[in-house]
Design a protein around this motif. Structure first.
Motif, PDB file in Angstrom:
ATOM      1  N   ASN A   1       7.548  -4.085  -9.050  1.00  0.00           N
ATOM      2  CA  ASN A   1       8.584  -3.548  -8.179  1.00  0.00           C
ATOM      3  C   ASN A   1       9.369  -2.471  -8.925  1.00  0.00           C
ATOM      4  OD1 ASN A   1      10.514  -3.091  -6.280  1.00  0.00           O
ATOM      5  ND2 ASN A   1      11.291  -5.178  -6.206  1.00  0.00           N
ATOM      6  N   MET A   2       8.831  -1.273  -8.901  1.00  0.00           N
ATOM      7  CA  MET A   2       9.426  -0.149  -9.621  1.00  0.00           C
ATOM      8  C   MET A   2       9.750   0.973  -8.633  1.00  0.00           C
ATOM      9  SD  MET A   2       9.449  -1.096 -12.756  1.00  0.00           S
ATOM     10  CE  MET A   2       8.833  -2.590 -13.495  1.00  0.00           C
ATOM     11  N   PRO A   3      10.782   1.764  -8.927  1.00  0.00           N
ATOM     12  CA  PRO A   3      11.130   2.852  -8.017  1.00  0.00           C
ATOM     13  C   PRO A   3      10.058   3.941  -7.981  1.00  0.00           C
ATOM     14  CG  PRO A   3      12.616   2.812  -9.919  1.00  0.00           C
ATOM     15  CD  PRO A   3      11.686   1.658 -10.056  1.00  0.00           C
TER      16      PRO A   3
ATOM     17  N   LYS B   1      -2.645  17.563  -0.204  1.00  0.00           N
ATOM     18  CA  LYS B   1      -4.037  17.636  -0.648  1.00  0.00           C
ATOM     19  C   LYS B   1      -4.709  16.261  -0.663  1.00  0.00           C
ATOM     20  CE  LYS B   1      -3.409  21.891  -3.157  1.00  0.00           C
ATOM     21  NZ  LYS B   1      -3.301  22.565  -4.432  1.00  0.00           N
ATOM     22  N   ILE B   2      -3.910  15.204  -0.692  1.00  0.00           N
ATOM     23  CA  ILE B   2      -4.425  13.840  -0.555  1.00  0.00           C
ATOM     24  C   ILE B   2      -3.738  13.241   0.657  1.00  0.00           C
ATOM     25  CG2 ILE B   2      -4.549  11.534  -1.566  1.00  0.00           C
ATOM     26  CD1 ILE B   2      -4.463  12.757  -4.317  1.00  0.00           C
ATOM     27  N   LYS B   3      -4.508  12.739   1.592  1.00  0.00           N
ATOM     28  CA  LYS B   3      -3.973  12.130   2.814  1.00  0.00           C
ATOM     29  C   LYS B   3      -4.021  10.612   2.700  1.00  0.00           C
ATOM     30  CE  LYS B   3      -3.553  16.050   5.018  1.00  0.00           C
ATOM     31  NZ  LYS B   3      -2.249  16.630   5.090  1.00  0.00           N
ATOM     32  N   GLY B   4      -3.088   9.965   3.371  1.00  0.00           N
ATOM     33  CA  GLY B   4      -3.066   8.505   3.413  1.00  0.00           C
ATOM     34  C   GLY B   4      -2.611   7.880   2.101  1.00  0.00           C
TER      35      GLY B   4
ATOM     36  N   ASP C   1       1.750   7.446   4.004  1.00  0.00           N
ATOM     37  CA  ASP C   1       1.261   6.172   4.530  1.00  0.00           C
ATOM     38  C   ASP C   1       2.330   5.131   4.194  1.00  0.00           C
ATOM     39  OD1 ASP C   1      -0.859   4.981   5.947  1.00  0.00           O
ATOM     40  OD2 ASP C   1      -1.636   4.059   4.128  1.00  0.00           O
ATOM     41  N   PRO C   2       2.607   4.220   5.113  1.00  0.00           N
ATOM     42  CA  PRO C   2       3.696   3.276   4.841  1.00  0.00           C
ATOM     43  C   PRO C   2       3.400   2.352   3.659  1.00  0.00           C
ATOM     44  CG  PRO C   2       2.528   2.650   6.838  1.00  0.00           C
ATOM     45  CD  PRO C   2       1.964   3.964   6.388  1.00  0.00           C
ATOM     46  N   TYR C   3       4.475   1.993   2.984  1.00  0.00           N
ATOM     47  CA  TYR C   3       4.383   1.013   1.903  1.00  0.00           C
ATOM     48  C   TYR C   3       5.018  -0.283   2.381  1.00  0.00           C
ATOM     49  CZ  TYR C   3       5.185  -1.642  -2.273  1.00  0.00           C
ATOM     50  OH  TYR C   3       5.195  -2.648  -3.180  1.00  0.00           O
TER      51      TYR C   3
END
Length: 86
Positions: free
Chosen positions: A13-15, A35-38, A44-46
């Motif tokens: 659990n790091m910022p 350039k990177i999707k998802g 993309d949700p965490y």
């Protein structure tokens, strides 16, 4: 593939800022430029784990050294009987 009894979830659990600062491959930067999707946490949700067995966090804004984080995991495994010494 593993039974619940054999699966140990470790949540670092790091910022986000710390993760990006330590990103040696530049993946966060590539994700932020599209350039990177998802990419988890960027476009993309965490979703943090709900019931992890081990949670490792900063103390007073300082990330513990790798040896301390590993020690926390090893202690858990020892306490739960996963590690057997001969």
């Amino acid at each position: 593939m593993l039974s619940d009894a054999n699966f140990i979830e470790v949540f670092l659990n790091m910022p986000m800022e710390l993760c990006e600062a330590r990103d040696a491959k530049g993946l966060y930067k590539l994700a932020r430029t599209g350039k990177i999707k998802g990419f988890t946490g960027i476009d993309d949700p965490y979703e943090p784990p709900v019931n992890c067995e081990i949670e490792i966090q900063q103390t007073d804004g300082i990330c513990p050294p790798a040896s301390a984080m590993a020690g926390q995991v090893v202690s858990y495994l020892e306490d739960k009987g996963f590690l057997q010494y001969q």
